[in-house]
Design an enzyme around this catalytic site. Structure first.
Site, PDB file in Angstrom:
ATOM      1  N   ALA A  66       0.856  -1.189   0.000  1.00  0.00           N
ATOM      2  CA  ALA A  66       0.000   0.000   0.000  1.00  0.00           C
ATOM      3  C   ALA A  66       0.892   1.239   0.000  1.00  0.00           C
ATOM      4  O   ALA A  66       2.051   1.172   0.414  1.00  0.00           O
ATOM      5  CB  ALA A  66      -0.890  -0.007   1.234  1.00  0.00           C
ATOM      6  N   GLY A 112       0.081  -5.327   0.358  1.00  0.00           N
ATOM      7  CA  GLY A 112      -1.053  -5.254  -0.561  1.00  0.00           C
ATOM      8  C   GLY A 112      -0.746  -5.900  -1.909  1.00  0.00           C
ATOM      9  O   GLY A 112      -1.652  -6.398  -2.588  1.00  0.00           O
ATOM     10  N   GLU A 115      -1.453  -9.461  -1.351  1.00  0.00           N
ATOM     11  CA  GLU A 115      -2.903  -9.643  -1.178  1.00  0.00           C
ATOM     12  C   GLU A 115      -3.607  -9.570  -2.536  1.00  0.00           C
ATOM     13  O   GLU A 115      -4.546 -10.315  -2.808  1.00  0.00           O
ATOM     14  CB  GLU A 115      -3.454  -8.578  -0.217  1.00  0.00           C
ATOM     15  CG  GLU A 115      -2.924  -8.780   1.195  1.00  0.00           C
ATOM     16  CD  GLU A 115      -3.449  -7.737   2.172  1.00  0.00           C
ATOM     17  OE1 GLU A 115      -3.015  -6.578   2.064  1.00  0.00           O
ATOM     18  OE2 GLU A 115      -4.292  -8.087   3.011  1.00  0.00           O
ATOM     19  N   GLU A 137       3.311  -6.192   6.932  1.00  0.00           N
ATOM     20  CA  GLU A 137       2.551  -5.104   7.574  1.00  0.00           C
ATOM     21  C   GLU A 137       2.860  -4.940   9.057  1.00  0.00           C
ATOM     22  O   GLU A 137       2.870  -3.815   9.566  1.00  0.00           O
ATOM     23  CB  GLU A 137       1.037  -5.325   7.395  1.00  0.00           C
ATOM     24  CG  GLU A 137       0.508  -4.989   6.009  1.00  0.00           C
ATOM     25  CD  GLU A 137       0.587  -6.140   5.023  1.00  0.00           C
ATOM     26  OE1 GLU A 137       1.333  -7.106   5.295  1.00  0.00           O
ATOM     27  OE2 GLU A 137      -0.081  -6.083   3.982  1.00  0.00           O
TER      28      GLU A 137
END
Ligand code: NAI
Length: 720
Positions: A66, A112, A115, A137
């Protein structure tokens, strides 16, 4: 500016190139999620599209995660919750497409990015060292909030997913394949062909699953992954281990466990738990600190602002390491791993052979742990040539000296190196206690002499201090920077003084423990106070790690350089003498009951224990250990040894493990209040004059704080 680039599909196949033109890495911003949502809708509506292939145009980077800058600026918990919910929705829509989705992973596929990849049907990775796959994270004080805690266990089973989610473990392509995170791992050039094969098989059979054989996991793992109560048990065990490892200081892994547990009930509950965790963690002071450390380490990848010379990582191709001891062998291994042709020199063949053994063992360990392939391991060893002479040094871009810590020997070796190398070769010393300028004295072109202070063990420790003298040229610093960057380390430019920055700041911390030993009831109180504060180990254990005699040598240097505030505690000499008489100078022993002082050390301590009515409390121990570090840091800033308070925090966290959740000594000092620290040190100085606050600290207190207050969400980290 979109991150997703595509034309019309050809023959049912849509090629999507991932590239953010505005950033050095591909990262998921709100805009990138919006654009992905549009792409997903486009694919859903165009029934001619049978398959979508995603690949990145950024070298060494698939999707790094992210956009942390954007995360930092979110206005509050609800906004963070919404980011989590929205990402989950977009990825769920991606997963639900009829068209098959294939990711070609080359480079970092993190957070991310993974993911996203997990929401695709097929994942192929390449086998380069730049490819790292994981969910880091927790390192930022967050958890995977876009379905990672649900999809990863579903894909690879709970047992393998736990370390990836709870400790941010990252995998190379081959390891990711073995664990089942990706379907296959192939050379980079083969990625498009492997994708083509998947597409052809899908066309022929409707699915390409038959192409891949999943490696059978051990029976116990399969059981745990499939039986409900065993899954709960595994999560419970992981929770216990996590709490032990984090000592309850880091909320993110605890939240991740909560999400994993919820995911056992149902996927929807797992997703909802991710939303709640992201909302809460985004406001947590520890997350604020960890994000700041991340930004500091990112900023440290660039040279300081005043610096104008070009840092060219690719220009470092040939190197030499002089001295094949513990440090030299470790540094040579690091260079060879990055493809630098490295000569490893020592004075006798048997010493070089010893160094090569250390180096081979390091490579062997990584081969065993599957962190290196056989081909790569062979390539690393091929890049090192052991030697006892200076032949070939004319080609060296940089020479790192790691010989005995003796000024006369180092000086004469530097003159030899200057003669054996070319005019531009940068001569770096790994000295830990001598002054770089003294080593450079008499060396032709002293402007090319610089310090490259690695920490022990060099393959593990992330920090390298780049020591500049008054004469060091910008080009020499640029090369030093390039070396540090090439090795994937974090470099902090520091001034040339006894102990440089980190060891200088650590000295009063370690020394104060020697004074405290005569005052506390139980010596382990000192260790507990330090560890509870957030240090990776107490000062007594650290003294054991460094070695009593090395510690004494360093302490002597510091005393000579900085005078009475670094006067060694008299107890150290007595402890060393008693240890030497017994043939073992260790202070701390571990037993089933826990840690304690050795019998020999305890007897010395008891003999010297001050008769005192009131013993220092844990808080007072922390103040006595940590405030002198803050005091010394203020002096370092004043003298320009550290350029800015941020450098002190970064260097102490990366060099000593100084309580990352507190943001380092400067952030900690600001959170306590500099005026409070000055007052406390004044009180302490009445009994212990060495602890008197410096003028530099008083001046900083008058200014208010070392650092600007953070603009991130949530309150700042609290005091001890
Ligand atoms: P070490 O004693 O393990 O290795 C030194 C090596 O240098 C020996 O193999 C020795 O034979 C060799 N040597 C001596 N004179 C030489 C010469 N003229 N030419 C070539 N080789 C020569 O020492 P260690 O621990 O590896 O330290 C090396 C340097 O790194 C020292 O300056 C030390 O202060 C510094 N350092 C050490 C750290 C540590 O924790 N050990 C941490 C950071 C820096």
């Amino acid at each position: 500016m979109t991150m997703w680039h595509y034309d019309d599909p050809t023959d049912g196949l849509l090629h999507v190139t991932i590239e953010r033109a505005d950033k050095p890495v591909n990262a998921f911003s709100k805009q990138a999620l919006d654009d992905l949502a549009k792409l997903v809708t486009h694919v859903r509506n165009d029934k001619s599209i049978e398959a979508v292939v995603f690949r990145s145009e950024k070298p060494g980077n698939f999707i790094a995660g992210a956009d942390v800058e954007e995360m930092k600026d979110l206005p509050g918990a609800d906004a963070a919750r919404e980011v989590s919910r929205y990402g989950q929705q977009v990825f769920a829509d991606l997963e639900a497409l009829d068209a098959k989705t294939i990711c070609l992973i080359s480079g970092a596929c993190l957070g991310g990015g993974l993911e996203f990849a997990l929401a695709c049907d097929y994942r192929l990775a390449d086998d380069t060292s730049k490819t790292k796959i994981g969910l880091p994270e927790v390192m930022l004080g967050l958890i995977p909030g876009w379905g990672g805690t649900v999809r990863l266990p579903k894909t690879i089973g709970l047992v393998d997913a736990l370390p990836m989610i709870l400790s941010g473990q990252q995998l190379t392509g081959p390891r990711a394949k073995r664990k089942g995170v990706v379907h296959d791992c192939v050379p980079t050039e083969a990625l498009p062909f492997a994708a083509e094969r998947i597409v052809q098989t899908i066309r022929a059979k409707g699915s390409a699953d038959s192409l891949f054989r999943t490696r059978k996991k051990p029976l116990a793992t399969r059981w745990i992954n499939s039986v409900g109560f065993l899954k709960s048990y595994a999560i419970g065990q992981a929770e216990k281990q996590t709490l032990k490892a984090t000592k309850g200081k880091y909320p993110a892994p605890v939240e991740a466990i909560r999400a994993l547990r919820a995911g056992l009930q149902s996927e929807q509950e797992g997703y909802a738990a991710e939303n709640t965790a992201i909302a809460e963690l985004s406001q947590h002071p520890v997350t604020t600190e960890l994000m700041r450390v991340f930004f500091l380490s990112e900023a440290a990848k660039k040279p300081p602002e005043w610096f104008t010379a070009e840092v060219d990582v690719d220009a470092v191709e040939n190197a030499a390491v002089i001295g094949a001891g513990a440090m030299g062998a470790g540094i040579a291994q690091l260079l060879a791993r990055k493809g630098v042709w490295t000569r490893l020199k020592d004075i006798k063949p048997e010493f070089v052979a010893n160094g090569m053994k250390v180096l081979r063992d390091l490579v062997g360990k990584d081969l065993k742990r599957k962190k290196l392939t056989k081909t790569k391991a062979t390539a690393v060893l091929d890049h090192v040539s052991p030697t006892t002479d200076y032949n070939g040094l004319k080609h060296a871009d940089v020479i790192v000296e790691a010989i005995v810590e003796n000024i006369d020997v180092k000086r004469s070796v530097f003159c030899e190196l200057a003669a054996a190398s070319n005019d531009k070769t940068v001569l770096a010393t790994n000295t830990s206690s001598l002054l770089v300028k003294e080593i450079a004295e008499g060396v032709p072109h002293p402007e090319r002499v610089v310090g490259l202070h690695f920490f022990n063990p060099p393959h593990k420790m992330p920090l390298v201090e780049i020591v500049k003298t008054d004469e060091t040229s910008p080009e020499a610093i640029a090369t030093a920077f390039a070396v540090v960057k090439k090795l994937g380390k974090t470099g902090v430019v520091v001034g040339d003084c006894a102990g440089f920055l980190v060891n200088r700041l650590l000295s009063p911390y370690m020394n104060e423990a020697g004074f405290l030993l005569t005052e506390v009831e139980d010596p382990m109180e000192i260790e507990k106070a330090a560890v509870d504060f957030g240090m990776p180990m107490g000062p007594l254990e650290l003294t054991d790690l460094v070695g009593a005699h090395v510690a004494a040598h360093v302490a002597g240097n510091m005393h000579a350089a900085y005078g009475s505030r670094m006067e060694p505690a008299p107890l150290w000499a007595e402890l060393r003498a008693a240890g030497d008489a017994k043939g073992d100078t260790k202070l701390v022993v571990k037993s089933k009951k826990g840690k304690s002082l050795t019998g020999t050390a305890m007897r010395v301590v008891e003999k010297n224990r001050k008769p005192k009515v009131s013993r220092p409390t844990r808080d007072e121990i922390v103040e006595r250990l940590i405030y002198p570090v803050v005091n010394e840091a203020a002096i370092c800033l004043d003298e320009g040894v550290a350029e800015k308070a941020e450098d002190v925090d970064l260097a102490m966290i990366f060099g000593t493990g100084f309580a990352p959740f507190r943001g380092g000594p400067m952030r900690y000092a600001d959170s306590v209040g500099l005026a409070n620290i000055v007052t406390k040190l004044e009180q302490l100085a009445q009994e212990h004059p060495r602890l008197a606050p410096s003028d530099a600290l008083r001046a900083a207190a008058d200014r208010g704080s070392f650092l600007e207050p953070l603009t991130t969400n949530g309150p700042t980290a609290g005091a001890a």
